[in-house]
Enzyme design. Structure first.
Site, PDB file in Angstrom:
ATOM      1  N   PHE A 115       0.849  -1.181   0.000  1.00 42.80           N
ATOM      2  CA  PHE A 115       0.000   0.000   0.000  1.00 42.80           C
ATOM      3  C   PHE A 115       0.885   1.231   0.000  1.00 42.80           C
ATOM      4  O   PHE A 115       2.052   1.177   0.408  1.00 42.80           O
ATOM      5  CB  PHE A 115      -0.925   0.005   1.226  1.00 42.80           C
ATOM      6  CG  PHE A 115      -2.380  -0.086   0.878  1.00 42.80           C
ATOM      7  CD1 PHE A 115      -2.928  -1.263   0.425  1.00 42.80           C
ATOM      8  CD2 PHE A 115      -3.234   1.007   1.017  1.00 42.80           C
ATOM      9  CE1 PHE A 115      -4.279  -1.368   0.103  1.00 42.80           C
ATOM     10  CE2 PHE A 115      -4.576   0.923   0.706  1.00 42.80           C
ATOM     11  CZ  PHE A 115      -5.104  -0.264   0.243  1.00 42.80           C
ATOM     12  N   GLN A 235      -7.520  15.017   2.805  1.00 39.40           N
ATOM     13  CA  GLN A 235      -6.844  14.193   1.801  1.00 39.40           C
ATOM     14  C   GLN A 235      -7.721  13.953   0.574  1.00 39.40           C
ATOM     15  O   GLN A 235      -8.905  13.651   0.695  1.00 39.40           O
ATOM     16  CB  GLN A 235      -6.471  12.842   2.419  1.00 39.40           C
ATOM     17  CG  GLN A 235      -5.754  11.905   1.462  1.00 39.40           C
ATOM     18  CD  GLN A 235      -5.386  10.608   2.139  1.00 39.40           C
ATOM     19  OE1 GLN A 235      -6.167   9.659   2.126  1.00 39.40           O
ATOM     20  NE2 GLN A 235      -4.220  10.569   2.756  1.00 39.40           N
ATOM     21  N   HIS A 237      -7.927  11.351  -2.373  1.00 39.52           N
ATOM     22  CA  HIS A 237      -7.446  10.046  -2.835  1.00 39.52           C
ATOM     23  C   HIS A 237      -7.173  10.150  -4.335  1.00 39.52           C
ATOM     24  O   HIS A 237      -7.982  10.704  -5.079  1.00 39.52           O
ATOM     25  CB  HIS A 237      -8.499   8.974  -2.553  1.00 39.52           C
ATOM     26  CG  HIS A 237      -7.997   7.573  -2.666  1.00 39.52           C
ATOM     27  ND1 HIS A 237      -7.641   7.016  -3.876  1.00 39.52           N
ATOM     28  CD2 HIS A 237      -7.782   6.614  -1.728  1.00 39.52           C
ATOM     29  CE1 HIS A 237      -7.240   5.769  -3.677  1.00 39.52           C
ATOM     30  NE2 HIS A 237      -7.313   5.507  -2.387  1.00 39.52           N
ATOM     31  N   LEU A 247     -14.633   5.414  -4.970  1.00 40.36           N
ATOM     32  CA  LEU A 247     -13.238   5.042  -4.776  1.00 40.36           C
ATOM     33  C   LEU A 247     -12.849   3.788  -5.540  1.00 40.36           C
ATOM     34  O   LEU A 247     -13.571   2.795  -5.557  1.00 40.36           O
ATOM     35  CB  LEU A 247     -12.983   4.820  -3.283  1.00 40.36           C
ATOM     36  CG  LEU A 247     -11.513   4.838  -2.852  1.00 40.36           C
ATOM     37  CD1 LEU A 247     -10.907   6.201  -3.083  1.00 40.36           C
ATOM     38  CD2 LEU A 247     -11.415   4.452  -1.381  1.00 40.36           C
ATOM     39  N   GLU A 250      -6.671   1.690  -3.353  1.00 40.97           N
ATOM     40  CA  GLU A 250      -5.221   1.655  -3.498  1.00 40.97           C
ATOM     41  C   GLU A 250      -4.711   0.221  -3.628  1.00 40.97           C
ATOM     42  O   GLU A 250      -3.608  -0.026  -4.095  1.00 40.97           O
ATOM     43  CB  GLU A 250      -4.596   2.320  -2.271  1.00 40.97           C
ATOM     44  CG  GLU A 250      -3.188   2.782  -2.434  1.00 40.97           C
ATOM     45  CD  GLU A 250      -2.837   3.785  -1.349  1.00 40.97           C
ATOM     46  OE1 GLU A 250      -1.820   3.580  -0.676  1.00 40.97           O
ATOM     47  OE2 GLU A 250      -3.599   4.750  -1.172  1.00 40.97           O
ATOM     48  N   ARG A 281      -0.503   9.322  -0.725  1.00 40.82           N
ATOM     49  CA  ARG A 281      -1.640   9.764  -1.533  1.00 40.82           C
ATOM     50  C   ARG A 281      -1.560  11.236  -1.930  1.00 40.82           C
ATOM     51  O   ARG A 281      -1.962  11.605  -3.036  1.00 40.82           O
ATOM     52  CB  ARG A 281      -2.940   9.494  -0.778  1.00 40.82           C
ATOM     53  CG  ARG A 281      -3.268   8.027  -0.676  1.00 40.82           C
ATOM     54  CD  ARG A 281      -4.458   7.777   0.213  1.00 40.82           C
ATOM     55  NE  ARG A 281      -4.818   6.361   0.221  1.00 40.82           N
ATOM     56  CZ  ARG A 281      -5.763   5.846   0.978  1.00 40.82           C
ATOM     57  NH1 ARG A 281      -6.434   6.630   1.806  1.00 40.82           N
ATOM     58  NH2 ARG A 281      -6.031   4.558   0.924  1.00 40.82           N
ATOM     59  N   HIS A 351     -11.471  12.650   0.097  1.00 37.45           N
ATOM     60  CA  HIS A 351     -11.546  11.322   0.688  1.00 37.45           C
ATOM     61  C   HIS A 351     -11.544  11.291   2.211  1.00 37.45           C
ATOM     62  O   HIS A 351     -12.358  10.599   2.816  1.00 37.45           O
ATOM     63  CB  HIS A 351     -10.381  10.486   0.163  1.00 37.45           C
ATOM     64  CG  HIS A 351     -10.360   9.075   0.658  1.00 37.45           C
ATOM     65  ND1 HIS A 351     -11.422   8.206   0.492  1.00 37.45           N
ATOM     66  CD2 HIS A 351      -9.399   8.381   1.314  1.00 37.45           C
ATOM     67  CE1 HIS A 351     -11.119   7.027   1.025  1.00 37.45           C
ATOM     68  NE2 HIS A 351      -9.910   7.103   1.541  1.00 37.45           N
ATOM     69  N   ARG A 393      -2.742  11.134   5.674  1.00 39.68           N
ATOM     70  CA  ARG A 393      -2.888   9.769   6.168  1.00 39.68           C
ATOM     71  C   ARG A 393      -2.400   8.759   5.152  1.00 39.68           C
ATOM     72  O   ARG A 393      -2.670   8.877   3.959  1.00 39.68           O
ATOM     73  CB  ARG A 393      -4.361   9.479   6.493  1.00 39.68           C
ATOM     74  CG  ARG A 393      -4.587   8.028   6.919  1.00 39.68           C
ATOM     75  CD  ARG A 393      -6.024   7.760   7.254  1.00 39.68           C
ATOM     76  NE  ARG A 393      -6.937   7.817   6.131  1.00 39.68           N
ATOM     77  CZ  ARG A 393      -7.061   6.879   5.188  1.00 39.68           C
ATOM     78  NH1 ARG A 393      -6.278   5.810   5.210  1.00 39.68           N
ATOM     79  NH2 ARG A 393      -7.957   7.014   4.225  1.00 39.68           N
TER      80      ARG A 393
END
Length: 578
Positions: A115, A235, A237, A247, A250, A281, A351, A393
């Site tokens: 990730f 954030q 994404h 979404l 990831e 991200r 996100h 994050r």
């Protein structure tokens, strides 16, 4: 109607359910949710939960903690990050023991995938750290915890919407909620209240967030004198479905998916040579926008912005169907594209809120930057700010956050209520909430809430989005002030009491407007680039002046800002290179 419980938890996502599970072992516990619990937004978390199990390759919690701090652009509180990474390992095994059906290695261990931003040996190379259940990890967590809460006889009040929190001085005494089925107000008296209401991505026009993610918890408490922390950091994404924001996990890139521009180039080679498509991200979202601005985006039609491709065709159908079945379904349903045959069109989508209600590592809510606490008031999950995410994050850390700190808050609450007493309520506790509801039902029709919402979302998307400028944000703050004034004239058209979604949407819009105003004001105030906060007029990180948390109060209908110290006791802040 008045109810009495030892513990009242508002929100039935992963954080609220885990807190309820722990608290209910020793205390009479109620969970209030405006949704049926397994419809909570935790279920939208697809790709995995990060924990240094080392099942597939060597890994250590210390490396996980370092990645969390570095990924957060050193605004992360470092002892909290170390605790997050240490307790993540046992948290995953606890979920497994409670029945969560993780994907498995051939040897039967919990499988792990790569990730973004997760590395071995302090940034040396990517590591397989994300534990997953195909691409339905969050949904499986919800199912598992909800079943356990039912077993523990937690009381659930579904389709109840919070409209006020009862705080006198620095002591919390309960909640006022509206029952959607009847329109009646209920008072919940309790020794402790925990907010686990999730995020507020619906203040942006294109978002991965559910329609219910309207920031109810942070909005209620900030009106009662509680500060909010680091609200400028939101954030985006990198891979939302083009034009829709839904979404694409990831986990696609974790399995080997590649981002490509209109020349079919793997453009992340230029931005993060080591981690490529698995950089943090914020970096990838900015890279995509930079490619599009540079003329390397793929042209959409007149109604849709340019985009880039997420290419998973080389993974093969067997891998996609086994490890990414939900994404395959999304792509076929919403795009008409089979990801085993064609790349998917993606664009960054709003996100996750890094900021929120400031808490310590037990979920207790801070009253200021000096460490003073509210008594009996807790928060956990996305609505809270520990701060383990800093300015950005890492993927998988949202699920780690809500499991680790939801559990810790529940344990602390269970101990707290043993010695605490129910606070007497002065006067009619429902009066402030009833006044608000009465105002919405009385008087002439004012502005259309749908128009105010659309204007707010466009403003936030355009001027307080991925790239930000001082002039644009100053204009946005002024326009948001005007929108909040217009909102006071909004009235309910539907006069029914039962399941009045018109009333609910207007209450939610008020919450979003307050949080958008606070977020935009804090973003204008922070004159640097850090993590997800990218100022084009201040293009450098400024540790000398801005290595500090923002605290924002809503006083006399204006935002007041102060600061608190960032814990940098483990690793010295350094430039981020990937």
């Amino acid at each position: 109607m008045t109810h009495e419980y030892d513990v009242v938890i508002i929100g039935a996502g992963g954080a609220g359910l885990y807190a309820a599970l722990e608290a209910s072992k020793q205390a009479k516990t109620a969970v209030i949710s405006k949704l049926y619990p397994i419809r909570s937004h935790t279920g939208a978390a697809q790709g995995g939960i990060g924990a240094a199990l080392g099942n597939v390759e060597e890994d250590k919690p210390e490396w996980h903690a370092f990645d969390t701090v570095k990924g957060g652009d050193y605004l992360t509180d470092q002892k909290a990050a170390c605790l997050l990474a240490d307790e993540a390992v046992q948290a995953v095994y606890d979920l497994e023991n409670r029945g969560l059906p993780f994907s498995r290695t051939p040897e039967g261990r919990i499988d792990q995938r790569r990730f973004g931003g997760h590395t071995r040996n302090f940034g040396e190379a990517p590591v397989r750290r994300a534990c997953y259940a195909a691409d339905r990890t969050g949904h499986m967590i919800l199912q598992t915890l909800y079943q356990q809460c039912i077993k523990n006889k937690v009381s659930f009040f579904n389709e109840f919407h919070a409209v006020d929190v009862l705080i006198e001085g620095h002591k919390c005494a309960g909640l006022v909620v509206i029952e959607l089925a009847t329109g009646e107000l209920h008072v919940f008296k309790s020794k402790a209240v925990l907010f686990a209401t999730g995020g507020f991505g619906r203040m942006f026009g294109i978002t991965s967030n559910a329609h219910a993610n309207t920031g109810d918890g942070p909005a209620l408490v900030v009106r009662r004198g509680v500060p909010l922390e680091d609200m400028e950091f939101f954030q985006f994404h990198p891979t939302g479905i083009r034009g829709m924001g839904i979404l694409i996990t990831e986990g696609v890139r974790g399995e080997g998916g590649i981002l490509r521009n209109n020349k079919n180039e793997r453009f992340m080679e230029h931005y993060a040579p080591k981690l490529l498509d698995l950089a943090p991200r914020d970096m990838i979202a900015r890279a995509i926008i930079t490619e599009i601005r540079g003329g390397k985006g793929i042209k959409g039609d007149a109604a849709i912005d340019d985009y880039v491709h997420l290419d998973a065709t080389h993974l093969g159908r067997d891998v996609i169907e086994a490890k990414l079945p939900e994404i395959a379904d999304f792509s076929r349903t919403y795009l008409g594209i089979d990801p085993a045959e064609k790349p998917m069109p993606v664009h960054p989508t709003a996100h996750y809120a890094m900021g929120g209600i400031p808490t310590d590592m037990h979920g207790r809510v801070f009253a200021d930057g000096e460490g003073n606490l509210f008594e009996g008031l807790y928060a956990a999950g996305e609505c809270a700010c520990v701060s383990v995410h800093g300015a950005n994050r890492l993927g998988t850390n949202s699920l780690v956050d809500l499991i680790v700190f939801g559990r810790r808050a529940g344990l602390h609450i269970a101990d707290f209520v043993k010695k605490a007493e129910l606070s007497p309520l002065s006067g009619d506790a429902t009066e402030p909430a009833q006044t608000i509801v009465n105002r919405l039902f009385n008087g002439k029709n004012g502005p259309q809430p749908e128009e105010l919402r659309k204007t707010m979302q466009d403003l936030m998307m355009q001027d307080v989005g991925i790239y930000r400028g001082g002039k644009e944000m100053a204009d946005a703050v002024k326009k948001l002030e005007d929108l909040r004034q217009e909102y006071r004239e909004v009235r309910v058209k539907d006069r029914n009491k039962s399941f009045n979604t018109n009333l609910l949407e207007i209450l939610e819009l008020g919450n979003l407007l307050d949080l958008a105003y606070i977020s935009a004001t804090c973003a204008l105030n922070r004159t640097e680039i850090r993590g997800a906060h990218a100022r084009e007029d201040y293009p450098e990180r400024d540790d000398d002046n801005w290595l500090k948390h923002t605290l924002a109060w809503l006083r006399d209908d204006r935002v007041e800002i102060d600061y608190s110290t960032v814990d940098v006791s483990v690793w010295e802040p350094k430039p981020r290179k990937y």
